[in-house]
Scaffold this motif. Sequence first.
Motif, PDB file in Angstrom:
ATOM      1  N   THR A  95     -15.656  68.259 -45.613  1.00  0.00           N
ATOM      2  CA  THR A  95     -16.966  68.304 -44.951  1.00  0.00           C
ATOM      3  C   THR A  95     -17.334  66.941 -44.398  1.00  0.00           C
ATOM      4  OG1 THR A  95     -17.691  70.043 -46.450  1.00  0.00           O
ATOM      5  CG2 THR A  95     -19.407  68.837 -45.250  1.00  0.00           C
ATOM      6  N   LYS A 149     -21.546  73.480 -41.374  1.00  0.00           N
ATOM      7  CA  LYS A 149     -21.871  74.662 -42.180  1.00  0.00           C
ATOM      8  C   LYS A 149     -21.491  75.942 -41.439  1.00  0.00           C
ATOM      9  CE  LYS A 149     -25.357  76.989 -44.842  1.00  0.00           C
ATOM     10  NZ  LYS A 149     -26.623  76.958 -45.502  1.00  0.00           N
ATOM     11  N   THR A 168     -18.683  73.569 -45.267  1.00  0.00           N
ATOM     12  CA  THR A 168     -19.549  73.013 -46.303  1.00  0.00           C
ATOM     13  C   THR A 168     -19.652  73.954 -47.498  1.00  0.00           C
ATOM     14  OG1 THR A 168     -21.618  74.019 -45.558  1.00  0.00           O
ATOM     15  CG2 THR A 168     -20.985  71.928 -44.524  1.00  0.00           C
ATOM     16  N   ASP A 221     -24.759  75.073 -50.050  1.00  0.00           N
ATOM     17  CA  ASP A 221     -25.840  74.114 -49.828  1.00  0.00           C
ATOM     18  C   ASP A 221     -25.188  72.800 -49.406  1.00  0.00           C
ATOM     19  OD1 ASP A 221     -27.867  72.234 -49.876  1.00  0.00           O
ATOM     20  OD2 ASP A 221     -28.701  72.915 -51.776  1.00  0.00           O
ATOM     21  N   PRO A 222     -25.253  72.435 -48.124  1.00  0.00           N
ATOM     22  CA  PRO A 222     -24.567  71.233 -47.632  1.00  0.00           C
ATOM     23  C   PRO A 222     -24.953  69.946 -48.343  1.00  0.00           C
ATOM     24  CG  PRO A 222     -25.372  72.542 -45.795  1.00  0.00           C
ATOM     25  CD  PRO A 222     -25.944  73.144 -47.047  1.00  0.00           C
TER      26      PRO A 222
END
Length: 166
Positions: A42, A64, A69, A72-73
């Motif tokens: 990521t 995302k 990701t 929850d990034p």
Amino acid sequence: MSYTHYFYEATVGAGLPIISTLQDLLGTGDKILQIEGIFSGTLSYIFNKFIGTRAFSELVMEAKKAGYTEPDPRDDLSEEDVARKVLRYVGVVDVVNQKGGVELGRYKKDHPFAHISECENIIIFTTERYMQQPLIVRKPGAGAQVTASGIFSDILRLAPYFGALS
């Protein structure tokens, strides 16, 4: 009698052969001097795209949408994500000086970290055997296909313990 077997390649580096490479180096008598790497696909993606023309939050949302990701990034953006598994966001374990950490750093154009693309992970093993030319393991580090590949690889390693694939 019950045995428990754990394999980690699917979660450490999204299927990169990091743990097995480390075990092979140690098992053949090599001495680890330093391990450094980009362990988050990521963050690799975001920092490869970040050139100052788009908002950082826009790049996070793009990552995302691409499936790079965590759900929850924010989990990807904390240094705990790299620690448990730029500009480059790099984790370093310096065995000789007994230090470890995670840092945002700049790397010269000839450094292997400067040549990663998209969401790649890259790990550099500097050992007594691989001191002059460190051993590099590199491949995509995020996404459904590479994660599935890592899980399948772990299952294949586990199968012989249950009498399958022997």
